[in-house]
Write an enzyme that holds these catalytic residues in place. Sequence first.
Site, PDB file in Angstrom:
ATOM      1  N   GLU A 138      14.881   9.164 -15.999  1.00 29.67           N
ATOM      2  CA  GLU A 138      16.455   9.245 -15.558  1.00 29.67           C
ATOM      3  C   GLU A 138      16.251  10.579 -14.608  1.00 29.67           C
ATOM      4  OE1 GLU A 138      18.381   7.312 -16.021  1.00 29.67           O
ATOM      5  OE2 GLU A 138      17.275   6.076 -17.514  1.00 29.67           O
ATOM      6  N   HIS A 141      15.322   9.369 -11.303  1.00 30.52           N
ATOM      7  CA  HIS A 141      16.121   8.761 -10.223  1.00 30.52           C
ATOM      8  C   HIS A 141      17.287   9.657  -9.593  1.00 30.52           C
ATOM      9  CE1 HIS A 141      15.989   4.612 -11.142  1.00 30.52           C
ATOM     10  NE2 HIS A 141      16.117   4.575 -12.682  1.00 30.52           N
TER      11      HIS A 141
HETATM   12 ZN   LIG Z   1      15.896   3.561 -14.263  1.00 27.96          ZN
END
Ligand SMILES: [Zn+2]
Length: 259
Positions: A138, A141
Amino acid sequence: MKVSSLCSLALAFAFVVSCAKVPVTKRKQLKLLPEKNLIDMSKTSYVQFLAESKVLPDNDPRSQRVKQVGNKIKDAAISFLTKRNQLKRIENFEWQFNTVNDPTVNAWCMPGGFVVVYTGILKLVETDDELATIMGHEIAHAIARHGNERMSQGLGVQVALGVLQGTTSEDNQNLLYYAGVGSQLGILKFSRMHESESDKIGLVYMKMAGYDPNHAVTFWQKMAANGGSVPELLSTHPSDEKRIKDIQEFIPKIDEILK
Ligand SMILES: [Zn+2]
């Protein structure tokens, strides 16, 4: 059109565009919207999301675990970027790690480092190394600016232009949708390429933070067995076998990247 020609085109229009390289994969990317705008809007949406959700209190052990592992991955990411003179990538970031009491098997990170983990996904997590897999993915990202990049491609451009010219709350909602922030509008589907890139970057951060990247394999195996009802993490449904195989192939390369 290639990124480089898009970049020159953008320069010709003297528009707010910059070209940068993604950490770890070194892929060249184009971004259109000033990251600061995106982070400000993410923060507004994050605060709203938390206000409408059952956020676990700070003294809940699940919440503490998410914060602890999240902060370790974040520190590793900062140290990775510091060594490579790329700290500008996380300028204006305000890291936050919250856990919501929700059976959905999901987790996400908004541009700017605003993370939410759902208790539903924590049920699949046994070791801290497995949790580090989620946090690494995460956080990657956001650092790789996948939301911003998405907006710079195709449909998002129109929204970005609207935002630069003056934001309405509708623009804001659309923007966040393209930026990968799903709430009322549903969860964004990142492309397979973005997913794979986040897997790799996340693996590097987790190793730096002292976690065992091999647990990423066990985690994704469990996710696959769970049936893949995962809006963000299994967004574009890359085949689970392919994802796991890619991770297994990447693990031996991490030490080389960290040299
Ligand atoms: Zn993802």
